[in-house]
Design an enzyme around this catalytic site. Sequence first.
Site, PDB file in Angstrom:
ATOM      1  N   GLY A 321       0.821  -1.200   0.000  1.00 46.99           N
ATOM      2  CA  GLY A 321       0.000   0.000   0.000  1.00 46.99           C
ATOM      3  C   GLY A 321       0.853   1.247   0.000  1.00 46.99           C
ATOM      4  O   GLY A 321       0.538   2.240  -0.652  1.00 46.99           O
ATOM      5  N   ALA A 322       1.961   1.186   0.736  1.00 43.88           N
ATOM      6  CA  ALA A 322       2.912   2.298   0.806  1.00 43.88           C
ATOM      7  C   ALA A 322       4.162   1.787   1.503  1.00 43.88           C
ATOM      8  O   ALA A 322       4.145   0.736   2.146  1.00 43.88           O
ATOM      9  CB  ALA A 322       2.317   3.486   1.567  1.00 43.88           C
ATOM     10  N   MET A 323       5.261   2.545   1.386  1.00 47.75           N
ATOM     11  CA  MET A 323       6.525   2.143   1.997  1.00 47.75           C
ATOM     12  C   MET A 323       7.264   3.356   2.521  1.00 47.75           C
ATOM     13  O   MET A 323       7.422   4.354   1.824  1.00 47.75           O
ATOM     14  CB  MET A 323       7.380   1.387   0.966  1.00 47.75           C
ATOM     15  CG  MET A 323       8.753   1.017   1.468  1.00 47.75           C
ATOM     16  SD  MET A 323       8.671  -0.105   2.892  1.00 47.75           S
ATOM     17  CE  MET A 323      10.199   0.316   3.718  1.00 47.75           C
ATOM     18  N   GLU A 324       7.730   3.246   3.762  1.00 48.40           N
ATOM     19  CA  GLU A 324       8.241   4.387   4.518  1.00 48.40           C
ATOM     20  C   GLU A 324       9.703   4.742   4.236  1.00 48.40           C
ATOM     21  O   GLU A 324      10.424   5.186   5.141  1.00 48.40           O
ATOM     22  CB  GLU A 324       8.094   4.115   6.013  1.00 48.40           C
ATOM     23  CG  GLU A 324       8.980   3.001   6.591  1.00 48.40           C
ATOM     24  CD  GLU A 324       8.364   1.628   6.573  1.00 48.40           C
ATOM     25  OE1 GLU A 324       8.845   0.746   7.293  1.00 48.40           O
ATOM     26  OE2 GLU A 324       7.389   1.419   5.828  1.00 48.40           O
ATOM     27  N   ASN A 325      10.181   4.589   3.014  1.00 46.11           N
ATOM     28  CA  ASN A 325      11.562   4.976   2.699  1.00 46.11           C
ATOM     29  C   ASN A 325      11.850   6.358   3.283  1.00 46.11           C
ATOM     30  O   ASN A 325      11.083   7.295   3.080  1.00 46.11           O
ATOM     31  CB  ASN A 325      11.763   5.011   1.186  1.00 46.11           C
ATOM     32  CG  ASN A 325      11.190   3.784   0.506  1.00 46.11           C
ATOM     33  OD1 ASN A 325      11.595   2.662   0.772  1.00 46.11           O
ATOM     34  ND2 ASN A 325      10.224   4.010  -0.375  1.00 46.11           N
ATOM     35  N   HIS A 357       0.508   6.633   8.880  1.00 44.08           N
ATOM     36  CA  HIS A 357       1.242   5.387   9.148  1.00 44.08           C
ATOM     37  C   HIS A 357       2.697   5.521   8.687  1.00 44.08           C
ATOM     38  O   HIS A 357       3.632   5.210   9.442  1.00 44.08           O
ATOM     39  CB  HIS A 357       0.550   4.227   8.424  1.00 44.08           C
ATOM     40  CG  HIS A 357       1.204   2.895   8.622  1.00 44.08           C
ATOM     41  ND1 HIS A 357       0.641   1.899   9.388  1.00 44.08           N
ATOM     42  CD2 HIS A 357       2.367   2.387   8.155  1.00 44.08           C
ATOM     43  CE1 HIS A 357       1.428   0.845   9.385  1.00 44.08           C
ATOM     44  NE2 HIS A 357       2.487   1.116   8.630  1.00 44.08           N
ATOM     45  N   GLU A 358       2.880   5.988   7.450  1.00 40.34           N
ATOM     46  CA  GLU A 358       4.239   6.062   6.912  1.00 40.34           C
ATOM     47  C   GLU A 358       5.070   7.135   7.611  1.00 40.34           C
ATOM     48  O   GLU A 358       6.258   6.935   7.875  1.00 40.34           O
ATOM     49  CB  GLU A 358       4.191   6.321   5.404  1.00 40.34           C
ATOM     50  CG  GLU A 358       3.391   5.300   4.609  1.00 40.34           C
ATOM     51  CD  GLU A 358       3.749   3.855   4.912  1.00 40.34           C
ATOM     52  OE1 GLU A 358       4.937   3.574   5.188  1.00 40.34           O
ATOM     53  OE2 GLU A 358       2.851   3.001   4.893  1.00 40.34           O
ATOM     54  N   HIS A 361       6.576   6.103  10.875  1.00 39.64           N
ATOM     55  CA  HIS A 361       7.795   5.303  10.732  1.00 39.64           C
ATOM     56  C   HIS A 361       9.050   6.160  10.628  1.00 39.64           C
ATOM     57  O   HIS A 361      10.151   5.642  10.836  1.00 39.64           O
ATOM     58  CB  HIS A 361       7.711   4.450   9.471  1.00 39.64           C
ATOM     59  CG  HIS A 361       6.979   3.159   9.619  1.00 39.64           C
ATOM     60  ND1 HIS A 361       7.227   2.262  10.638  1.00 39.64           N
ATOM     61  CD2 HIS A 361       6.008   2.595   8.846  1.00 39.64           C
ATOM     62  CE1 HIS A 361       6.448   1.198  10.483  1.00 39.64           C
ATOM     63  NE2 HIS A 361       5.685   1.376   9.416  1.00 39.64           N
TER      64      HIS A 361
END
Length: 936
Positions: A321-325, A357-358, A361
């Site tokens: 869904g998404a990624m916290e890079n 959410h991201e 992180h």
Amino acid sequence: MIHFSPMCIGCTLLGVASVATIVGLWTVQLLPSTDPPAEPWDQYRLPDALVPDHYNISLWPRLQPNIDGLFVFTGKSSVVFKCTRETDLILIHSNKLNLTSEDGCLAKLSTLGNTAPPLIQKTWMQKTTQYLVIQLKGKLSVGEYYVIYSEFVGELADDLAGFYRSEYYENGEKKITATSQMHPTHARKTFPCFDEPAMRAVFYITLIHARGTVALSNGMEIEKVDTILDGQAVTVTTFEPTKKMSSYLLALVVSGDYTNITSANDTLIRIWARDKAIADGHGDYALNKTGPILKFFERYYNVPYPLSKSDQIALPDFYFGAMENWGLVTYRETNLLYDPLISSNANKERIATIIAHELAHMWFGNLVTLRWWNEVWLNEGFASYVSYLGADFAEPSWNVKDLIILKDVHRVFAVDALASSHPLSSKEEDIIKPEQISEQFDAISYSKGASVLRMLSDFLTEPVFVQGLNTYLTRFAYQNTIGEDLWDLLQSAVDKTGLVLPLSVEGIMDRWVLQMGFPVITVDTGTGQVSQEHFLLDPESRVERPSPFNYEWIVPINWMKVGAEQSRIWLLVKTAFYSEMKMAGNEWVLVNLNVTGYYRVNYDHMNWERLLSQLNENHEVIPVINRAQIVDDAFNLARAKIVPVTLALRSTKYLFQEKEYMPWESALNNLDYFNLMFTQTDVYGLLQNYLRKQVIPLFAHFKNITEDWSHVPPGHTDQYNQVNAIRIACSTGVQDCQSLTSGWYSQWMDKPEHNPIHPNLRSTAYCCAIAAGGTKEWDFGWQMFKDATIAIEADKLMSALACTKNRVLLERYLGYTLDASKIRKQDATSVIVYIANNPDGQILAWDFVRKNWEYMFTEYGVGSFNFASLINGITKTFSSESQLKQLLEFQSDHSEMGFGSATAALQQAIETTKANIKWVSENQREITDWLVAETA
């Protein structure tokens, strides 16, 4: 990270997905002493002899195919590392890279000092453990810094993993974007690296790209130089070095069709998307909310955001869904882009929650990273919990914090009540292979993690909780930790404030983290006895996993009795007596107020009767969250044979008076189980009749307050319940509803350029109209899906197309999932599960998966199919011996190839199917008799 599922996952997916992050320096794991020691390169964990300091990486993705028709990238990488233990062996991760051989070796070794490095004896690729192995003729010296240099070519594949390509069409023209997903173990697919979370390092990134294209990475662009390389006009973009971080957080994007909108306060915020999406204003909502949410977390953690910028980018092809890079967060387009003319309030809520959410992180996960993947839950569960706080700050009128009960607590109860569940934390040595790591990103990690952390925050109080978090983030900034470190610092905060707990924070939390499952708390209001028992949906199932605490918990119990304030007690043992819980007359007790505790509640017969009477007489006396809880607990206790199934059904009798979303949603989620179990029986029709009777007043209520559907209710959850009213009224045959949705859809078919259906109602209206219609309606929906210019609208149509009752159309649609030109790889799992949820598509979907499993598993792979979600979604309807037999045959037929991240899901599916078979045989007669009486 949000793990996407037909959920960030998660959510996330989630999980999602969803879907979504973490790790440490360890000694080599050895096989049992009865066997000869394995070679170091056959171990999945890196030795502790080498520690990376920084990388210099130059990558050049080609956005045009080469003469062989392949998209590739070329790269050069230097990693500077320190030797901490004398060794003549270098192991560094590398997977699917074609390393250039020079002087017969796959890499060069040098030193930063004046001394010469040992000579390389031999290099090779160890495919199984994904290592580049470098054997030396001499030994590396402790304290010295060395450099490994390599050149390589990799495929810029469309597998959604590592450095990959995303394809899409804009105005009929095919576009290519190179982007990345390094999490959890795909950085090694992009460049040779020490690809474990505790191997933190600084990354110096340079991207070479065609002139006129945009290049992005974690750091800000600090230099752009136009030049000619290999006869091509390119730009060389250099980025500021990253903070010291884990390899899985690296992000790379090169695109010729992306632009951004910007907000610069203390931190530069940029929302990136396709040119047209930005021009149409679809990034505005994300830009407006990212700044406030970032500020909220700065205040919540009391730690400044540590980077110079925060980029958020929407990608057409993205597995999670998404990624916290860190500094460049990647999203599915549906999770970042918002169009007020097309997006629903649910879409808006999802965007706000996933951004929260991201961004959560950026501190918890990125600034401080857990040492190894066995504690994924603490990272993802924490972000899932506080995402509700961040979204609530951004949209205070939504009251979104309460929705964690439906979306996480109730969701994960269903999984954690199985004998095949697993604890939140595992042993490090049990999670070593990439597929085992991927398996950790499940509902337990995200939703149970969020639920128990919410419970922890509640009994500590939020000020104590955030004080402990602040100390944790400050003390361990740019380092790796284990869960015990957080418990220790929360305990220090408890000690400073004088809060009295029955045990230490670690002593309480270990029981929730180190053993699977949760208790059912039983209150006897006749005697005041309160007891706990491990709750299992199938009480006859065998729990083979041992528990260090014999499946007993330290339970914080918030409760009230009629007309009284909330109280709290702690249940420390199996059974205890509390005189204040003895009731007389018509007094009732309500336990687990606002469902802050992660447990179910059962009562003696008389207290159940008093609560049901209260619901029927004046349901608003009971808090809305607990009305949802009473229904959910009753149905699940009935499935576990603790209370009669008729008690569960009676908890829904008052619904014709209920206007609130949460109790309705709770009831519908539970009655959906009945629908799934009895689809092929007479009970299905009786249940539809009962639901129609209950929903008609709700349908009439929304028709009235919306002035004959001419506008939407102002309340956030009221808008959700309006959707429920239409969905259930149409699906149970309320003629006014079917005429309404079919009429809307017909108007749209007459004028495709003008859609008369409100965005909130589109998913439901499309589904109802396509289900009631034929090939013409389906073909129109498919054309609108193909023509959709925003992913959110495409998603609505994608799910609605699975609602048709026409088997030929369903089979055609299933076939499309293996054609990426029709259904994107990232969406294939969702479409198959949507079809499986359709009673007319259940068998078709299962037959399709069985027939194509080997192809999907080997050709599409982990970056395309969420195999755990696929197995869960397909099998949740199974309730017959023949289906169990087919499931066991499926397991046997493919045992040699394996099931990857779906291994646990398959075992849970077998267990659930066995429980379903028993439940149906034991309850069908009683349910039938009750429904006949209620609908007579």
